[in-house]
Design a protein around this motif. Structure first.
Motif, short mmCIF file in Angstrom:
data_model
loop_
_atom_site.label_atom_id
_atom_site.label_comp_id
_atom_site.label_asym_id
_atom_site.label_seq_id
_atom_site.Cartn_x
_atom_site.Cartn_y
_atom_site.Cartn_z
N SER A 24 0.91 -1.25 0.15
CA SER A 24 -0.11 0.16 0.02
C SER A 24 0.85 1.40 -0.14
N LEU A 25 1.89 1.40 0.77
CA LEU A 25 2.86 2.33 0.90
C LEU A 25 3.54 2.52 -0.65
N MET A 26 3.72 1.56 -1.06
CA MET A 26 4.60 1.56 -2.43
C MET A 26 3.50 2.23 -3.50
N GLY A 27 2.33 1.70 -3.58
CA GLY A 27 1.13 2.09 -4.41
C GLY A 27 0.96 3.60 -4.10
N PHE A 28 0.79 4.08 -2.85
CA PHE A 28 0.61 5.42 -2.62
C PHE A 28 1.86 6.31 -3.08
N GLY A 29 2.77 5.64 -2.81
CA GLY A 29 4.06 6.56 -3.28
C GLY A 29 4.06 6.57 -4.88
N PHE A 30 3.65 5.72 -5.47
CA PHE A 30 3.47 5.76 -7.17
C PHE A 30 2.51 6.66 -7.34
N ILE A 32 1.71 9.28 -5.52
CA ILE A 32 2.28 10.83 -5.32
C ILE A 32 3.32 11.06 -6.27
N GLU A 33 3.92 10.17 -6.71
CA GLU A 33 4.85 10.56 -7.78
C GLU A 33 4.26 10.97 -9.13
N ARG A 34 3.02 10.60 -9.47
CA ARG A 34 2.34 10.74 -10.37
C ARG A 34 1.42 12.21 -10.39
N PHE A 35 1.70 12.83 -9.05
CA PHE A 35 0.66 14.08 -8.88
C PHE A 35 0.85 15.16 -9.77
N ASP A 36 1.98 15.22 -10.21
CA ASP A 36 2.21 16.37 -11.24
C ASP A 36 1.38 16.27 -12.57
N VAL A 37 1.12 14.95 -12.77
CA VAL A 37 0.41 14.72 -14.07
C VAL A 37 -1.05 15.01 -13.82
N PHE A 38 -1.54 14.80 -12.54
CA PHE A 38 -2.83 15.00 -12.18
C PHE A 38 -3.13 16.77 -11.98
N HIS A 53 6.46 23.66 -7.17
CA HIS A 53 7.55 22.64 -7.20
C HIS A 53 7.01 21.21 -7.60
N LEU A 54 7.01 20.72 -8.75
CA LEU A 54 6.43 19.42 -9.18
C LEU A 54 7.63 18.57 -8.77
N ARG A 55 8.79 18.82 -9.03
CA ARG A 55 9.66 17.77 -8.30
C ARG A 55 9.57 17.05 -7.09
N ALA A 56 9.13 18.06 -5.91
CA ALA A 56 8.83 17.38 -4.83
C ALA A 56 7.95 16.36 -4.78
N SER A 57 7.16 16.09 -5.37
CA SER A 57 6.26 15.04 -5.52
C SER A 57 6.79 13.58 -6.30
N GLU A 58 7.78 13.81 -7.07
CA GLU A 58 8.64 12.94 -7.76
C GLU A 58 9.41 12.33 -6.55
#
Length: 126
Positions: A24-30, A32-38, A53-58
């Motif tokens: 679940s943590l890994m899925g939530f991390g993915f 968050i990593e794609r939050f900039d696309v959203f 600062h879109l890099r922070a989510s990555e």
């Protein structure tokens, strides 16, 4: 009959709960990593010029994925250690609260960062 079966199966259930938490943590991390696309999709591209600062989510997403992978390794180590202790005839003291404390501290820090980060991103959009 398997000796200490109820203890061994409880150990296995605990292990599987840790694995579910890590996945679940890994899925939530993915996510968050794609939050900039959203953000780009919901603002129809205007977010690119807003100075967010879109890099922070990555980096945060990558960190959560790595934390989930580390959690799987720690849970596996703990599972095998506890299995050996359950099957041993000698009494042993329970150890294992340090990992839980460190993970709790990391998750609280992560939650605080997410609140601040998302709050900042939302206020920057207006």
């Amino acid at each position: 009959m398997i000796p200490h079966f109820s203890d061994l199966s409880a150990n296995e259930r605990t292990y599987l709960a840790w694995i579910r938490t890590a996945v679940s943590l890994m899925g939530f991390g993915f996510l968050i990593e794609r939050f900039d696309v959203f953000l780009i999709y919901t603002t129809r591209g205007s977010v690119l010029n807003s100075g967010l600062h879109l890099r922070a989510s990555e980096w945060l997403g990558l960190g959560m994925i790595l934390l989930g992978a580390a959690l799987i390794l720690l849970a596996t180590r703990s599972f095998y250690r506890n299995s050996r202790l359950i099957q041993a005839e000698a009494a042993a003291a329970y150890r294992g609260t340090m990992v839980e404390r460190v993970l709790t501290a990391l998750l609280v820090a992560l939650a605080l960062f997410l609140v601040l980060y998302v709050g900042y991103q939302l206020t920057s959009l207006h």
